[in-house]
Design a protein around this motif. Sequence first.
Motif, PDB file in Angstrom:
ATOM      1  N   ILE A   6       0.750  -1.214  -0.100  1.00 34.96           N
ATOM      2  CA  ILE A   6      -0.015   0.011   0.093  1.00 34.96           C
ATOM      3  C   ILE A   6       0.904   1.415  -0.035  1.00 34.96           C
ATOM      4  N   GLU A   7       1.071   1.811  -1.169  1.00 27.09           N
ATOM      5  CA  GLU A   7       2.022   2.954  -1.295  1.00 27.09           C
ATOM      6  C   GLU A   7       1.686   3.896  -2.336  1.00 27.09           C
ATOM      7  N   ASP A   8       1.452   5.225  -2.112  1.00 29.01           N
ATOM      8  CA  ASP A   8       0.777   6.024  -3.086  1.00 29.01           C
ATOM      9  C   ASP A   8       1.746   6.746  -4.115  1.00 29.01           C
ATOM     10  N   HIS A   9       3.364   6.365  -3.930  1.00 31.31           N
ATOM     11  CA  HIS A   9       4.097   6.914  -4.868  1.00 31.31           C
ATOM     12  C   HIS A   9       4.180   5.742  -5.828  1.00 31.31           C
ATOM     13  N   LYS A  10       3.815   6.233  -6.958  1.00 32.88           N
ATOM     14  CA  LYS A  10       4.013   4.954  -8.000  1.00 32.88           C
ATOM     15  C   LYS A  10       5.169   4.532  -8.583  1.00 32.88           C
ATOM     16  N   ASP A  11       6.360   4.986  -8.332  1.00 36.81           N
ATOM     17  CA  ASP A  11       7.481   4.764  -8.709  1.00 36.81           C
ATOM     18  C   ASP A  11       8.047   3.684  -7.860  1.00 36.81           C
ATOM     19  N   ILE A  12       7.746   4.092  -6.387  1.00 36.45           N
ATOM     20  CA  ILE A  12       8.333   3.100  -5.397  1.00 36.45           C
ATOM     21  C   ILE A  12       7.549   1.925  -5.355  1.00 36.45           C
ATOM     22  N   ALA A  30      -1.860  -1.140  -3.732  1.00 37.57           N
ATOM     23  CA  ALA A  30      -2.870  -0.135  -3.711  1.00 37.57           C
ATOM     24  C   ALA A  30      -2.156   1.186  -3.572  1.00 37.57           C
ATOM     25  N   LEU A  31      -2.952   2.170  -4.298  1.00 34.99           N
ATOM     26  CA  LEU A  31      -2.095   3.538  -4.291  1.00 34.99           C
ATOM     27  C   LEU A  31      -2.956   4.381  -3.011  1.00 34.99           C
ATOM     28  N   ASP A  32      -4.011   4.093  -2.592  1.00 37.03           N
ATOM     29  CA  ASP A  32      -4.392   4.805  -1.221  1.00 37.03           C
ATOM     30  C   ASP A  32      -4.894   3.917  -0.184  1.00 37.03           C
ATOM     31  N   GLY A  33      -5.022   4.355   1.211  1.00 33.59           N
ATOM     32  CA  GLY A  33      -5.259   3.737   2.061  1.00 33.59           C
ATOM     33  C   GLY A  33      -6.792   2.962   2.316  1.00 33.59           C
ATOM     34  N   LEU A  34      -7.770   3.456   1.564  1.00 35.99           N
ATOM     35  CA  LEU A  34      -9.102   2.928   1.625  1.00 35.99           C
ATOM     36  C   LEU A  34      -9.053   1.698   0.722  1.00 35.99           C
ATOM     37  N   ALA A  35      -8.418   1.654  -0.480  1.00 37.55           N
ATOM     38  CA  ALA A  35      -8.431   0.510  -1.262  1.00 37.55           C
ATOM     39  C   ALA A  35      -7.473  -0.485  -0.559  1.00 37.55           C
ATOM     40  N   LEU A  50       3.139  -1.197   4.202  1.00 38.15           N
ATOM     41  CA  LEU A  50       2.135  -0.093   4.252  1.00 38.15           C
ATOM     42  C   LEU A  50       2.714   1.347   4.540  1.00 38.15           C
ATOM     43  N   ASP A  51       2.572   2.256   3.603  1.00 41.26           N
ATOM     44  CA  ASP A  51       3.395   3.360   3.664  1.00 41.26           C
ATOM     45  C   ASP A  51       2.515   4.260   4.771  1.00 41.26           C
ATOM     46  N   LEU A  52       3.276   5.101   5.380  1.00 38.61           N
ATOM     47  CA  LEU A  52       2.391   5.945   6.499  1.00 38.61           C
ATOM     48  C   LEU A  52       1.561   6.882   5.986  1.00 38.61           C
ATOM     49  N   MET A  53       2.105   7.696   4.931  1.00 40.61           N
ATOM     50  CA  MET A  53       1.312   8.920   4.455  1.00 40.61           C
ATOM     51  C   MET A  53       0.680   8.628   3.250  1.00 40.61           C
ATOM     52  N   LEU A  54      -0.525   8.287   3.248  1.00 39.54           N
ATOM     53  CA  LEU A  54      -1.378   8.134   1.919  1.00 39.54           C
ATOM     54  C   LEU A  54      -2.655   8.557   2.266  1.00 39.54           C
ATOM     55  N   PRO A  55      -3.109   8.751   0.867  1.00 38.08           N
ATOM     56  CA  PRO A  55      -4.476   9.640   0.765  1.00 38.08           C
ATOM     57  C   PRO A  55      -5.463   8.687   1.193  1.00 38.08           C
ATOM     58  N   GLY A  56      -6.756   9.305   1.427  1.00 35.40           N
ATOM     59  CA  GLY A  56      -8.069   8.688   1.817  1.00 35.40           C
ATOM     60  C   GLY A  56      -7.865   7.990   3.281  1.00 35.40           C
ATOM     61  N   MET A  57      -6.814   7.531   3.856  1.00 38.00           N
ATOM     62  CA  MET A  57      -6.697   6.920   5.132  1.00 38.00           C
ATOM     63  C   MET A  57      -5.088   6.725   5.327  1.00 38.00           C
ATOM     64  N   ASP A  58      -4.541   7.210   6.472  1.00 36.88           N
ATOM     65  CA  ASP A  58      -3.246   7.145   6.562  1.00 36.88           C
ATOM     66  C   ASP A  58      -2.724   5.855   7.247  1.00 36.88           C
ATOM     67  N   GLY A  59      -1.622   5.604   7.075  1.00 37.51           N
ATOM     68  CA  GLY A  59      -1.088   4.070   7.404  1.00 37.51           C
ATOM     69  C   GLY A  59      -1.255   3.626   8.699  1.00 37.51           C
ATOM     70  N   ILE A  76       2.734  -6.749   9.326  1.00 37.28           N
ATOM     71  CA  ILE A  76       2.775  -5.427   8.851  1.00 37.28           C
ATOM     72  C   ILE A  76       4.211  -4.813   9.006  1.00 37.28           C
ATOM     73  N   LEU A  77       4.566  -4.214   7.876  1.00 31.61           N
ATOM     74  CA  LEU A  77       5.870  -3.493   7.906  1.00 31.61           C
ATOM     75  C   LEU A  77       5.464  -2.044   7.368  1.00 31.61           C
ATOM     76  N   MET A  78       5.787  -1.320   8.251  1.00 35.59           N
ATOM     77  CA  MET A  78       5.567   0.328   8.054  1.00 35.59           C
ATOM     78  C   MET A  78       6.595   0.897   7.255  1.00 35.59           C
ATOM     79  N   LEU A  79       6.380   1.593   6.153  1.00 30.04           N
ATOM     80  CA  LEU A  79       7.367   2.456   5.101  1.00 30.04           C
ATOM     81  C   LEU A  79       7.012   3.659   5.272  1.00 30.04           C
ATOM     82  N   THR A  80       7.906   4.496   5.890  1.00 30.10           N
ATOM     83  CA  THR A  80       7.640   5.956   5.758  1.00 30.10           C
ATOM     84  C   THR A  80       8.982   6.799   5.877  1.00 30.10           C
TER      85      THR A  80
END
Length: 224
Positions: A6-12, A30-35, A50-59, A76-80
Amino acid sequence: MRILVIEDHKDILANITEYFTLKGCEVVGALDGLAGLHLAVTGNFDAIILDLMLPGMDGNLVCKNLRENTRQQVPILMLTARDELSDRLAGFKVGADDYIVKPFALSELFARVEAVARRSTGLSNRMLQVHDLTYDLDSLEVCRGGKLLKLNPTNLVFLELLMRKSPLVVKRKELEEAIWGTNTPDTDSLRSNIYLLRKAIDKSFDIPLLHTHHGVGYKLHSPY
């Protein structure tokens, strides 16, 4: 391993997907938290990045929902990009298993995901369950409604794959390759084994669990 990223940065997301795929993993993105939350709840994953800073719902909120509301125990591994101690502690408080700061080496990320997934496997993945059907991976005992079922070795492999991915559809090709590799036999071999599996786990019970998606594959799913 089956990994949800779950990461909103497409390249990452693309880089992680490519690297983990080369390592033999199946990666869903997935590109946002809700999805991402929806995929985590409805899918069956060995680990979540799981990225911490996400649109829709944060990590943190995604992680908290998974742990508290759905009782999901997937690692779950947090990525931030945040490297403050307070941020790391907040992630652990809501249920994260590990934390890695951007920028990171893909090799280290993969090693950490392997580690948290390995620890989790020993704790929770030795007993698979879908509805009232259980499969003990240590004793190789399959039971439904408390009744011990007899399955041949081929169907045990199919059953494990179907249960791990429930309620998702497992494609015919994936089932065939799990047994026969690239030397897939004619379609009757798979069909015959699925018939035997369905007979064993469904015939004596009111609720069918094994469902056919014609032209695609099969899935184990309970309506409840």
